[in-house]
Scaffold this motif. Structure first.
Motif, PDB file in Angstrom:
ATOM      1  N   ASP A 174       0.827  -1.222   0.000  1.00  0.00           N
ATOM      2  CA  ASP A 174       0.000   0.000   0.000  1.00  0.00           C
ATOM      3  C   ASP A 174       0.857   1.268   0.000  1.00  0.00           C
ATOM      4  N   MET A 175       2.044   1.176   0.603  1.00  0.00           N
ATOM      5  CA  MET A 175       2.898   2.371   0.710  1.00  0.00           C
ATOM      6  C   MET A 175       3.645   2.676  -0.591  1.00  0.00           C
ATOM      7  N   LEU A 176       3.784   1.654  -1.450  1.00  0.00           N
ATOM      8  CA  LEU A 176       4.619   1.858  -2.637  1.00  0.00           C
ATOM      9  C   LEU A 176       3.881   1.683  -3.964  1.00  0.00           C
ATOM     10  N   SER A 177       2.680   1.111  -3.924  1.00  0.00           N
ATOM     11  CA  SER A 177       2.043   0.806  -5.209  1.00  0.00           C
ATOM     12  C   SER A 177       1.449   2.053  -5.871  1.00  0.00           C
ATOM     13  N   TYR A 178       1.459   3.204  -5.176  1.00  0.00           N
ATOM     14  CA  TYR A 178       1.010   4.450  -5.821  1.00  0.00           C
ATOM     15  C   TYR A 178       1.914   4.753  -7.020  1.00  0.00           C
ATOM     16  N   ARG A 179       3.160   4.237  -6.938  1.00  0.00           N
ATOM     17  CA  ARG A 179       4.129   4.542  -7.996  1.00  0.00           C
ATOM     18  C   ARG A 179       4.724   3.288  -8.644  1.00  0.00           C
ATOM     19  N   TYR A 180       4.739   2.188  -7.894  1.00  0.00           N
ATOM     20  CA  TYR A 180       5.474   1.004  -8.361  1.00  0.00           C
ATOM     21  C   TYR A 180       4.576  -0.188  -8.664  1.00  0.00           C
ATOM     22  N   HIS A 181       4.967  -0.936  -9.678  1.00  0.00           N
ATOM     23  CA  HIS A 181       4.344  -2.227  -9.992  1.00  0.00           C
ATOM     24  C   HIS A 181       5.212  -3.267  -9.305  1.00  0.00           C
ATOM     25  N   ILE A 182       4.632  -3.956  -8.335  1.00  0.00           N
ATOM     26  CA  ILE A 182       5.452  -4.767  -7.415  1.00  0.00           C
ATOM     27  C   ILE A 182       5.205  -6.265  -7.619  1.00  0.00           C
ATOM     28  N   LYS A 183       6.304  -7.009  -7.649  1.00  0.00           N
ATOM     29  CA  LYS A 183       6.195  -8.481  -7.715  1.00  0.00           C
ATOM     30  C   LYS A 183       6.922  -9.078  -6.527  1.00  0.00           C
ATOM     31  N   VAL A 201      12.655 -14.130   0.413  1.00  0.00           N
ATOM     32  CA  VAL A 201      11.569 -13.481  -0.306  1.00  0.00           C
ATOM     33  C   VAL A 201      12.109 -12.150  -0.819  1.00  0.00           C
ATOM     34  N   VAL A 202      11.792 -11.858  -2.068  1.00  0.00           N
ATOM     35  CA  VAL A 202      12.317 -10.641  -2.701  1.00  0.00           C
ATOM     36  C   VAL A 202      11.158  -9.872  -3.336  1.00  0.00           C
ATOM     37  N   PHE A 203      11.063  -8.591  -3.017  1.00  0.00           N
ATOM     38  CA  PHE A 203      10.079  -7.713  -3.661  1.00  0.00           C
ATOM     39  C   PHE A 203      10.811  -6.901  -4.712  1.00  0.00           C
ATOM     40  N   VAL A 204      10.259  -6.907  -5.926  1.00  0.00           N
ATOM     41  CA  VAL A 204      10.852  -6.111  -7.003  1.00  0.00           C
ATOM     42  C   VAL A 204       9.778  -5.150  -7.494  1.00  0.00           C
ATOM     43  N   GLY A 205      10.084  -3.871  -7.515  1.00  0.00           N
ATOM     44  CA  GLY A 205       9.099  -2.878  -7.957  1.00  0.00           C
ATOM     45  C   GLY A 205       9.658  -2.015  -9.074  1.00  0.00           C
ATOM     46  N   PHE A 206       8.831  -1.777 -10.094  1.00  0.00           N
ATOM     47  CA  PHE A 206       9.238  -0.926 -11.221  1.00  0.00           C
ATOM     48  C   PHE A 206       8.298   0.265 -11.330  1.00  0.00           C
ATOM     49  N   ALA A 207       8.894   1.450 -11.548  1.00  0.00           N
ATOM     50  CA  ALA A 207       8.057   2.641 -11.690  1.00  0.00           C
ATOM     51  C   ALA A 207       7.300   2.611 -13.025  1.00  0.00           C
ATOM     52  N   VAL A 213       6.413  -5.209 -17.012  1.00  0.00           N
ATOM     53  CA  VAL A 213       5.900  -6.249 -17.904  1.00  0.00           C
ATOM     54  C   VAL A 213       7.063  -7.051 -18.508  1.00  0.00           C
ATOM     55  N   ARG A 214       8.167  -6.357 -18.804  1.00  0.00           N
ATOM     56  CA  ARG A 214       9.320  -7.047 -19.408  1.00  0.00           C
ATOM     57  C   ARG A 214      10.108  -7.879 -18.394  1.00  0.00           C
ATOM     58  N   PHE A 215       9.918  -7.564 -17.114  1.00  0.00           N
ATOM     59  CA  PHE A 215      10.727  -8.235 -16.084  1.00  0.00           C
ATOM     60  C   PHE A 215      10.410  -9.736 -16.043  1.00  0.00           C
TER      61      PHE A 215
END
Ligand SMILES: C[S@@+](CC[C@H](N)C(=O)[O-])C[C@H]1O[C@@H](n2cnc3c(N)ncnc32)[C@H](O)[C@@H]1O
Length: 361
Positions: A174-183, A201-207, A213-215
């Motif tokens: 909730d704190m980061l998805s305003y800007r990031y697409h998180i996996k 466990v690893v969270f990867v977020g792209f602006a 999508v390419r990740f």
């Protein structure tokens, strides 16, 4: 027991006990698991750098580091010794809680970090947000201020359990998805050639959505024993602990049990033992997981009561995927603590390479 072991150590140091083992020459060179990639001109900012596991993985994957932050003096010193040209902020200036990140806004492509895992680890009390050591809010504060193109954040697998699902949702997503697409990924060290049972466990977020999508999450490069992974010809065999350390064949080998973080317990310890099950595996491996020695020479001289192979710090480094020349600073327990806290560098390398590929494509 500690009196007995002190006396045994003294006898060994005085040369009264005949060594049982030759000095081992490891077969595994962790550098081979992470061939140096050319610079990708991407700039990384490292938080909670520890002894540099994740930093080394990103470095070998071609990233350059703008700065690294680590509050523990010995751990920061390790990284300074390993990479004298880097900006490594240690002790209190390495304290992320007082860092002002705004000057780095727009200067960083990726923020990476592994906040302390004690609030979530099954070895601890699992108090999550109620634990004063919970540093996720600080990592989130940094990402929100610096606005990198991507972030990578890792922790113990327990963070992905049902118990912490509300925490992950409210404090990370909730704190980061305003800007990031998180996996969220679950990675295993042996899939990257590291001879140890270790999950992260690893969270990867792209602006940018198109980067997300390419990740493609890092695919296994190695395969151990009865792994459930579909076998392909591209997968190399992951060595067991004995083979990786260059120990003689005893007709049995296995991945090393998870190496404990020796900085989290109530006292300073030079044991890497995590559980009773781990003890059974080490017995079968004929490896002694307690009283890890500072060097291979000392390990050889200090014969374990049961005659099993005594580990040195350099051996534990190999089991954790660190090159054995990584210059860990501090007393033996402190070096082991940095090792036990670390992301195996080849795992960090795999994630970093996947992120870079998503940007490049
Ligand atoms: C799980 S370890 C990180 C290991 C590192 N990612 C690696 O791969 O080697 C967490 C680190 O956070 C550091 N730490 C804890 N509180 C901190 C703070 N306020 N500022 C900076 N570092 C902190 C600890 O000293 C510890 O080294």
């Amino acid at each position: 027991m500690s009196v007995q072991s002190r006396e045994a150590k003294l006898r060994a140091i005085q040369g009264e006990v005949e060594p049982l083992h030759e000095i081992n020459v490891p077969k595994l060179d962790p550098y081979d698991l992470m061939p140096q990639r050319e610079s990708n001109r991407l700039r990384a900012l490292s938080l909670f750098s520890g002894g540099g596991g994740l930093d080394l993985g990103f470095d070998r994957a071609g990233f350059s580091h703008v700065a690294s932050y680590e509050i523990l003096g010995h751990a920061a010193e390790t990284l300074k010794r390993a990479r004298p040209n880097w900006v490594v902020n240690g002790n209190q200036d390495g304290d992320v809680t007082s860092a002002k990140w705004t000057s780095l806004s727009g200067e960083v492509d990726i923020v990476h970090g592994g906040p302390p895992c004690q609030p979530f680890s099954i070895a601890g009390r699992q108090k999550g947000a109620d634990d004063t050591r919970d540093m996720w809010p600080e990592l989130v504060r940094c990402i929100r201020a610096v606005k990198p193109r991507a972030f990578v954040a890792e922790n113990v697998p327990a963070l992905a359990s049902k118990k912490f699902a509300p925490y992950v949702q409210s404090q990370i997503i909730d704190m980061l998805s305003y800007r990031y697409h998180i996996k969220m990924l679950m990675l295993r060290a042996e899939d990257f050639g590291v001879p140890q049972i270790r999950r992260r466990v690893v969270f990867v977020g792209f602006a940018r959505k198109k980067d997300a999508v390419r990740f493609v999450p890092p695919a296994a490069t190695h395969r151990w024993g009865d792994s459930q992974l579909e076998f392909t010809e591209n997968l190399e065999r992951c060595m067991g602990a004995r083979e990786a350390l260059g120990l003689p064949d005893i007709g049995f080998d296995a991945l090393s049990p998870t190496i404990r973080s020796s900085l989290t317990g109530p006292r300073h310890t030079t044991s890497i033992l995590n559980s009773v099950a781990a003890q059974r595996t080490f017995e079968a491996l004929q490896i002694w997981p307690n009283g890890v020695a500072a060097t291979r020479e000392k390990a050889r001289a200090y014969v374990a009561n049961n005659g099993h192979f005594r580990l040195s710090v350099q051996d534990v480094a190999v089991l954790q995927g660190f090159p054995e020349d990584w210059p860990f600073d501090g007393a033996t327990y402190m070096q082991l603590g940095q090792l036990g806290n670390a992301v195996p560098p080849p795992m960090g390398y795999a994630v970093a390479s996947s992120v870079a590929a998503a940007f490049e494509a």
